[in-house]
Design a protein around this motif. Sequence first.
Motif, PDB file in Angstrom:
ATOM      1  N   UNK A 197       0.834  -1.201   0.000  1.00  0.00           N
ATOM      2  CA  UNK A 197       0.000   0.000   0.000  1.00  0.00           C
ATOM      3  C   UNK A 197       0.867   1.248   0.000  1.00  0.00           C
ATOM      4  N   UNK A 198       0.263   2.322  -0.467  1.00  0.00           N
ATOM      5  CA  UNK A 198       0.957   3.622  -0.505  1.00  0.00           C
ATOM      6  C   UNK A 198      -0.088   4.710  -0.468  1.00  0.00           C
ATOM      7  N   UNK A 199       0.074   5.677   0.431  1.00  0.00           N
ATOM      8  CA  UNK A 199      -0.791   6.852   0.478  1.00  0.00           C
ATOM      9  C   UNK A 199      -0.339   7.805  -0.621  1.00  0.00           C
ATOM     10  N   UNK A 200      -1.248   8.228  -1.503  1.00  0.00           N
ATOM     11  CA  UNK A 200      -0.858   9.048  -2.661  1.00  0.00           C
ATOM     12  C   UNK A 200      -0.880  10.544  -2.394  1.00  0.00           C
ATOM     13  N   UNK A 201      -1.414  11.004  -1.290  1.00  0.00           N
ATOM     14  CA  UNK A 201      -1.391  12.430  -0.923  1.00  0.00           C
ATOM     15  C   UNK A 201      -1.877  13.358  -2.033  1.00  0.00           C
ATOM     16  N   UNK A 202      -3.081  13.114  -2.517  1.00  0.00           N
ATOM     17  CA  UNK A 202      -3.673  14.017  -3.498  1.00  0.00           C
ATOM     18  C   UNK A 202      -3.385  13.659  -4.939  1.00  0.00           C
ATOM     19  N   UNK A 203      -2.374  12.862  -5.221  1.00  0.00           N
ATOM     20  CA  UNK A 203      -2.085  12.456  -6.602  1.00  0.00           C
ATOM     21  C   UNK A 203      -2.879  11.186  -6.882  1.00  0.00           C
ATOM     22  N   UNK A 204      -4.038  11.366  -7.491  1.00  0.00           N
ATOM     23  CA  UNK A 204      -4.902  10.226  -7.775  1.00  0.00           C
ATOM     24  C   UNK A 204      -5.320  10.258  -9.232  1.00  0.00           C
ATOM     25  N   UNK A 205      -6.103   9.277  -9.601  1.00  0.00           N
ATOM     26  CA  UNK A 205      -6.637   9.247 -10.950  1.00  0.00           C
ATOM     27  C   UNK A 205      -5.675   8.665 -11.973  1.00  0.00           C
ATOM     28  N   UNK A 206      -4.686   7.901 -11.532  1.00  0.00           N
ATOM     29  CA  UNK A 206      -3.776   7.330 -12.514  1.00  0.00           C
ATOM     30  C   UNK A 206      -4.477   6.227 -13.289  1.00  0.00           C
ATOM     31  N   UNK A 207      -4.096   6.072 -14.536  1.00  0.00           N
ATOM     32  CA  UNK A 207      -4.726   5.082 -15.398  1.00  0.00           C
ATOM     33  C   UNK A 207      -3.782   3.935 -15.730  1.00  0.00           C
ATOM     34  N   UNK A 208      -2.495   4.132 -15.540  1.00  0.00           N
ATOM     35  CA  UNK A 208      -1.515   3.096 -15.848  1.00  0.00           C
ATOM     36  C   UNK A 208      -0.542   2.966 -14.697  1.00  0.00           C
TER      37      UNK A 208
END
Length: 158
Positions: free
Chosen positions: A124-135
């Motif tokens: 797991x990893x907390x993304x801190x606002x960087x979301x919505x990745x598709x790949x």
Amino acid sequence: MKKIISVLSIVLLMLSVFVFSVSADAVKELYVSPSGSDSAPGTKQQPLKTLVAAKELLMSLKDEYDGAVVYFAEGIYTLEDTLFFTSGDMPDVTFQGSGDVRFSGAYEISGFTEETVNGIRMFTKQLNGKTGFKSLFNGEKQLIQPRYPETGYFTVKA
């Protein structure tokens, strides 16, 4: 008569050299390198770091120069956001790369933590606002996006 033609030829040659040198000075050269700094002046010795900084610097110089050449050193240039060019930007800009130059909207995610959730081992990893990745990639290999539970999905095999 030959003397007049010779003098005219010399004058025209000098005039064309003068016009060429004036127009050559009207083109700004900027340098960009992945190891540069966006607070640098954009010279060969002190290059900028990003395409965004080069675009902004050219905007501030558009009244002083007729055009520009932006030289990119080899490397990967990460774009944090969509980059737009408009009619308000400096006209007549040439972008030139040296070697393998890449522009990427991807960003590296590291520092995963191994956990066990509901008896299932996962990272797991907390993304801190960087979301919505598709790949999702591991190096050059694209990975399948993880899902939980892993049942009830339709897949097609090639």
